[in-house]
Design an enzyme around this catalytic site. Structure first.
Site, PDB file in Angstrom:
ATOM      1  N   HIS A 123       0.819  -1.207   0.000  1.00 22.60           N
ATOM      2  CA  HIS A 123       0.000   0.000   0.000  1.00 22.60           C
ATOM      3  C   HIS A 123       0.860   1.267   0.000  1.00 22.60           C
ATOM      4  CE1 HIS A 123      -4.018   1.707   1.760  1.00 22.60           C
ATOM      5  NE2 HIS A 123      -3.918   1.848   0.461  1.00 22.60           N
ATOM      6  N   GLU A 124       0.488   2.250  -0.839  1.00 21.02           N
ATOM      7  CA  GLU A 124       1.166   3.545  -0.934  1.00 21.02           C
ATOM      8  C   GLU A 124       2.646   3.427  -1.280  1.00 21.02           C
ATOM      9  OE1 GLU A 124      -0.748   5.859  -1.241  1.00 21.02           O
ATOM     10  OE2 GLU A 124      -2.487   4.842  -0.417  1.00 21.02           O
ATOM     11  N   GLY A 125       2.962   2.538  -2.193  1.00 25.33           N
ATOM     12  CA  GLY A 125       4.339   2.361  -2.630  1.00 25.33           C
ATOM     13  C   GLY A 125       4.953   1.137  -1.986  1.00 25.33           C
TER      14      GLY A 125
END
Length: 598
Positions: free
Chosen positions: A448-450
């Site tokens: 998640h998120e990179g």
């Protein structure tokens, strides 16, 4: 009664004994707050999380979102919990007074948020995305957009998303193909498909505000050609009422391993299903200047990275405390010195290996919690410290720690939840107990998120090498102060200070030695290993900070702190040595591997 979600005593220690958040009340932005208001918020957060988030933790997993081709259906408890969260002003805790916010320090707001992530990350995610969306608009959008879209999000009436990834490009944002066509009235018509968009459609809010990355017709190639647009599900009239349905629909939803309560979607913008103003194309509003969308989106992504690290910490905390409860109540086996089978069985916490697994969890969870709160404290200092020099220094350190706070709690939180399952033994991987769900929920966080690898490239490539090491040196300066304080204290902390100093010097040597490799691909070949080493170094430093604060104070809580610190320095810090050896050697095993050889 102690909670099986978060240790309130640990939060109290970190906020007041270590970070001294009461000092923030002397700053103008936080002048209306005091320990009394902080404690009231934390108590309310614990109660709401326990009574209205944790209560549907299992149900939101078993009855995951469905999509009938038109509408996304969620269990009603999700909407009810978020409504109650809005009623406690949860969406606006840190927002400016101008937007109805409480201007609460990020340090305290982050501490409060751990209760919700520990209770039910699937429900909590909607609120964190919304707050990050609204905060970006306040920082970069026009006054009109702020009033029409940010304010209702802070009120909890509208929810927000970040619509970046596309089916063909994933996190390679320079390859996005969504396009925005300028219109005579100053708006834009947005066309394109997105993928993996959390909270992308549902019925639990009046409106959904999408922040969409797209390219204008004259856009330069790559990431320099990306612009950012507000694309709402429903247009908003001048008086704040909802207008026409915008041309935003779903093609499908994604079915995830964990965190199932957060609907994950594949939205399509401008497919003609709705035609606002009688034309196809989703109506969008440009945020800031053209072609600077990725720069603006980093405002939300950095906030989201801290949120992911906090979520990973909360999830690991709940799994740890639930496995601790189980270990204290589950009788099985006898002491190794007992030969009489008539002797009553002991609770499994009496077995050394179970205590080892619990102690490992404690060291990971309390280390990650301290890391998240430290980053939030740096965010407060970056915004409100008394001098420009102090604000700049906080910004440098926060820049280095941002990829670490996202990745370290995610990676070691996963290990921690795995140990929680192991503590329960065969019961651990059954759905009769919560820990297997916490493990599945946790598995999203390293992506998640990179992903882990993306954070590694960000840390080594951007945050350290590209700024000449200024951020690393600022962080090292803080570590040196802790080392000096520990040496002055003497005893075990002094010995740990020597260990930390040796590893700090080594990572400095290795970092600047990487430049000699020349080829960027070779330099970055072991970036993920570097990230893991840096993360362990940082958490070891944070543990030393806690041990210095604990000093020789007596009591079970402080004894537990000291034992967890001992564990980390004895078991975890030494892991850095082979990691840095690999990086220093410039090992190219992975780099030289060829496709055909697999």
């Amino acid at each position: 009664m102690a909670s099986n979600l978060v240790s309130a005593r640990n939060i109290e220690f970190l906020l007041y004994e270590w970070l001294d958040v009461e000092r923030l009340s002397s700053r103008e932005r936080f002048a209306e707050h005091s320990r009394e208001s902080y404690d009231a918020l934390l108590e309310l957060s614990a109660q709401l999380a326990t009574d209205h988030f944790a209560t549907h933790f299992r149900k939101s997993d078993e009855q995951e979102p469905t999509f009938d081709g038109t509408t996304v259906h969620l269990i009603p408890e999700i909407g009810d919990a978020l409504k109650r969260f809005a009623e406690m002003d949860g969406f606006s805790l840190q927002a400016d007074e101008e937007f109805g916010g409480m201007q609460l320090p990020a340090t305290v707001g982050t501490a409060a948020s751990t209760w919700f992530t520990a209770a039910n990350i699937g429900t909590a995610c909607y609120s964190f995305l919304t707050v990050a969306n609204a905060s970006l608009l306040v920082a970069h959008a026009s006054d009109e957009i702020k009033q029409r879209y940010a304010r209702p999000m802070f009120e909890g009436r509208f929810f927000g998303t970040m619509a970046m990834s596309e089916p063909h490009a994933g996190t390679s944002l320079g390859d996005v193909t969504s396009r925005a066509i300028p219109q005579a009235d100053g708006t834009y018509r947005v066309f394109g498909s997105k993928m993996w968009i959390s909270g992308g459609d549902h019925e639990i809010a009046e409106n959904i505000v999408h922040l969409v990355l797209a390219k204008l017709p004259d856009a330069p190639e790559g990431t320099k050609g990306i612009s950012l647009f507000v694309v709402p599900k429903f247009l908003v009239n001048e008086d704040g009422s909802l207008g026409e349905r915008n041309d935003v629909v779903l093609s499908s939803i994604n079915h995830k391993l964990g965190s199932r309560g957060t609907v994950n979607t594949a939205p399509v913008f401008g497919d003609g299903a709705f035609q606002p103003g009688g034309e196809s194309g989703a109506i969008g509003f440009l945020v800031g200047e053209p072609h600077k969308g990725l720069k603006y989106m980093f405002h939300m992504m950095n906030a989201a990275r801290l949120a992911v690290g906090t979520a990973a910490t909360g999830t690991a905390s709940a799994a740890y405390l639930k496995s601790l409860d189980y270990a204290r109540s589950r009788p099985q086996g006898r002491a190794l010195t007992t030969t009489d089978q008539a002797t009553p069985q002991v609770e499994i916490i009496e077995h050394t290996d179970v205590r080892r697994m619990l102690l490992a969890q404690k060291s990971y969870v309390e280390g990650a919690m301290a890391l998240a709160l430290l980053c939030a404290s740096l965010l407060d200092d970056e915004r409100t410290a008394e001098t420009e020099e102090a604000r700049a220094e906080a910004s440098k350190v926060l820049g280095v720690l941002t990829p670490i706070v996202k990745s370290w709690p995610s990676q070691w939180g996963q290990e921690s939840t795995s140990l929680a399952i192991q503590v329960l033994g065969g019961a651990g991987y059954t759905r009769d107990y919560d820990v297997e769900q916490h493990w599945r929920d946790q598995r999203l966080n390293p992506i998640h998120e990179g992903t882990h690898g993306i954070q590694a490239l960000d840390l080594l490539g951007r945050k350290i090498l590209m700024d000449g090491g200024a951020g690393l040196m600022a962080l090292a300066g803080r570590m040196e102060k802790t080392i000096a304080a520990a040496r002055e204290l003497g005893g075990e902390p002094s010995a740990y200070a020597d260990q930390l100093k040796a590893q700090l010097d080594r990572i400095g040597e290795v970092t600047f030695g990487l430049v000699a490799l020349g080829d960027p691909e070779k330099i970055m070949a072991n970036a993920s290993v570097y990230l893991e080493a840096a993360g362990h170094l940082v958490v070891a430093w944070i543990w030393l900070e806690q041990l210095v604060v604990a000093g020789t104070t007596e009591g079970d809580f402080y004894n537990g702190k000291r034992q967890a610190g001992r564990y980390f320095f004895a078991t975890e810090l030494p892991k850095i040595t082979p990691m840095l050896d690999l990086v220093a050697a410039g090992d190219l095993t992975s780099y030289e591997m060829q496709d055909a050889w697999f």
